[in-house]
Motif scaffolding. Structure first.
Motif, PDB file in Angstrom:
ATOM      1  N   SER A  88       0.831  -1.195   0.000  1.00  0.00           N
ATOM      2  CA  SER A  88       0.000   0.000   0.000  1.00  0.00           C
ATOM      3  C   SER A  88       0.869   1.250   0.000  1.00  0.00           C
ATOM      4  O   SER A  88       1.774   1.377   0.834  1.00  0.00           O
ATOM      5  CB  SER A  88      -0.914   0.019   1.235  1.00  0.00           C
ATOM      6  OG  SER A  88      -1.583   1.266   1.348  1.00  0.00           O
ATOM      7  N   PRO A 104     -11.778  -5.441   5.721  1.00  0.00           N
ATOM      8  CA  PRO A 104     -12.728  -4.711   6.580  1.00  0.00           C
ATOM      9  C   PRO A 104     -12.313  -4.766   8.051  1.00  0.00           C
ATOM     10  O   PRO A 104     -11.755  -5.764   8.523  1.00  0.00           O
ATOM     11  CB  PRO A 104     -14.061  -5.454   6.357  1.00  0.00           C
ATOM     12  CG  PRO A 104     -13.902  -6.115   5.030  1.00  0.00           C
ATOM     13  CD  PRO A 104     -12.451  -6.484   4.923  1.00  0.00           C
ATOM     14  N   SER A 105     -12.598  -3.682   8.769  1.00  0.00           N
ATOM     15  CA  SER A 105     -12.218  -3.609  10.186  1.00  0.00           C
ATOM     16  C   SER A 105     -12.910  -4.679  11.023  1.00  0.00           C
ATOM     17  O   SER A 105     -12.418  -5.044  12.091  1.00  0.00           O
ATOM     18  CB  SER A 105     -12.546  -2.220  10.744  1.00  0.00           C
ATOM     19  OG  SER A 105     -13.938  -1.947  10.614  1.00  0.00           O
ATOM     20  N   LEU A 157      -5.491  -0.883   5.420  1.00  0.00           N
ATOM     21  CA  LEU A 157      -5.077  -0.162   4.222  1.00  0.00           C
ATOM     22  C   LEU A 157      -5.111  -1.051   2.979  1.00  0.00           C
ATOM     23  O   LEU A 157      -5.263  -0.555   1.862  1.00  0.00           O
ATOM     24  CB  LEU A 157      -3.663   0.397   4.404  1.00  0.00           C
ATOM     25  CG  LEU A 157      -3.520   1.551   5.406  1.00  0.00           C
ATOM     26  CD1 LEU A 157      -2.064   1.968   5.520  1.00  0.00           C
ATOM     27  CD2 LEU A 157      -4.380   2.747   4.995  1.00  0.00           C
ATOM     28  N   MET A 158      -5.000  -2.355   3.192  1.00  0.00           N
ATOM     29  CA  MET A 158      -5.063  -3.292   2.068  1.00  0.00           C
ATOM     30  C   MET A 158      -6.493  -3.655   1.695  1.00  0.00           C
ATOM     31  O   MET A 158      -6.722  -4.478   0.813  1.00  0.00           O
ATOM     32  CB  MET A 158      -4.273  -4.560   2.404  1.00  0.00           C
ATOM     33  CG  MET A 158      -2.765  -4.354   2.462  1.00  0.00           C
ATOM     34  SD  MET A 158      -1.876  -5.864   2.913  1.00  0.00           S
ATOM     35  CE  MET A 158      -2.274  -6.928   1.518  1.00  0.00           C
ATOM     36  N   GLY A 159      -7.459  -3.053   2.398  1.00  0.00           N
ATOM     37  CA  GLY A 159      -8.854  -3.274   2.050  1.00  0.00           C
ATOM     38  C   GLY A 159      -9.560  -4.330   2.853  1.00  0.00           C
ATOM     39  O   GLY A 159     -10.720  -4.654   2.570  1.00  0.00           O
TER      40      GLY A 159
END
Length: 325
Positions: free
Chosen positions: A33, A290-291, A286-288
């Protein structure tokens, strides 16, 4: 026990491994990222680490004692509400900063009374308190957020002292004070002896009840201080505050080398465990990823560490028995 004491700030195999893992993860995420290796993101990781650094320090003491507190996230929420109301009442920021540790210490004492004097198993007692504290947050907030809090506490903790933010100095001071207490006072040997064998410690003259109560109070105070940092960082208190704090704290502390069975701890390991955990969570976000998947990653990491630690601990015990013959 003496070997456990000397590991408090020692750099051993576990600490070097954590440092290497943190550097390696940073390199991987920097390549994956373009937003990871930036000053702004580094500041975000540092800010997100402050509460866990303090709560993890308290959890280190509890686990080293052979106990645990799964209610610290909700405890932090109650302490944060106290800090928020102090700020809204125009209390001086320096005093508002102390409201968190004071509220946390009182709640920690309540937890200690239930667990130590009530002789309730720690996991059961703190789970029960978690439900009670959660209802307390709901009753106080009424389903609403406390937002738009005054900036005084934020400005205080961001003040530069000797070129460092005051928040960094406070955290370093907290670790140093705990180090002195563990290394230079009877509290350290007493704590670890309780973690190794509580009944043997009692028969050896260790004031077990007093030490355990004191440890819950200290853990509560550190979690309360984390609440002050949370309010300063985010200037709001939401209903779900601290929902993953206990899991993150246990994972970071165990990752850092503190035994879940008690009798062994590493303060440097805890700090490095917090940093590695926050780097992983930030990089995955940051890599997508989900939290919502962050607790899954944390839980898997915790299970993996425990799965490796238990056999290694047993091998260590067998080696010590064989060498003592």
């Amino acid at each position: 026990m003496r070997q456990s004491i000397t590991r408090l700030f020692a750099i051993g195999g576990r600490e070097w491994a954590l440092l290497f893992a943190a550097i390696l993860a940073s390199i991987v995420f920097s390549v994956a990222s373009p937003f990871f290796a930036t000053a702004g993101n580094a500041e975000t990781i540092a800010r997100n680490s402050t509460e866990l650094m303090l709560a993890g320090l308290g959890m280190t003491l509890l686990l080293a004692m052979g106990s645990i507190d799964v209610s610290i996230g909700i405890l932090m929420g109650l302490a944060a509400i106290a800090v928020a109301h102090a700020l809204l009442a125009s209390v001086a920021p320096a005093l508002a900063l102390l409201v968190g540790p004071a509220a946390g210490a009182c709640l920690g004492l309540l937890t200690g009374i239930v667990i130590v004097l009530g002789r309730v198993p720690a996991i059961v007692g703190t789970l029960g308190l978690l439900g009670i504290y959660r209802m307390g947050i709901f009753a106080i907030l009424g389903g609403q957020w406390l937002s738009g809090l005054p900036v005084g506490l934020t400005e205080l903790l961001s003040t530069a002292v000797f070129g460092l933010p005051l928040s960094v100095i406070v955290i370093a001071l907290a670790y140093f004070v705990i180090w002195v207490a563990l290394r230079r006072t009877p509290y350290g040997p007493h704590l670890l002896s309780i973690g190794n064998a509580e009944e043997k410690a009692r028969l050896s003259g260790v004031p077990v009840t007093r030490v355990m109560l004191f440890t819950f109070v200290i853990s509560g105070a550190l979690t309360g201080l984390a609440a002050s940092f949370y309010v300063a960082n985010y200037r709001n208190v939401e209903m779900a505050i601290g929902s993953t704090l206990a899991l993150d704290a246990i994972a970071a502390v165990v990752l850092g080398g503190t035994s879940i069975m008690g009798g062994r701890c590493s303060l440097l390991g805890t700090a490095l465990g917090v940093i590695l955990l926050r780097i992983l969570q930030n990089g995955l976000l940051l890599m997508g990823v989900p939290s919502l998947w962050q607790p899954v990653v944390t839980g898997a990491l915790l299970i993996g560490v425990l799965a490796l630690d238990m056999p290694l601990s047993r091998l260590g015990e067998l080696k010590m028995k064989w060498m003592s013959r």
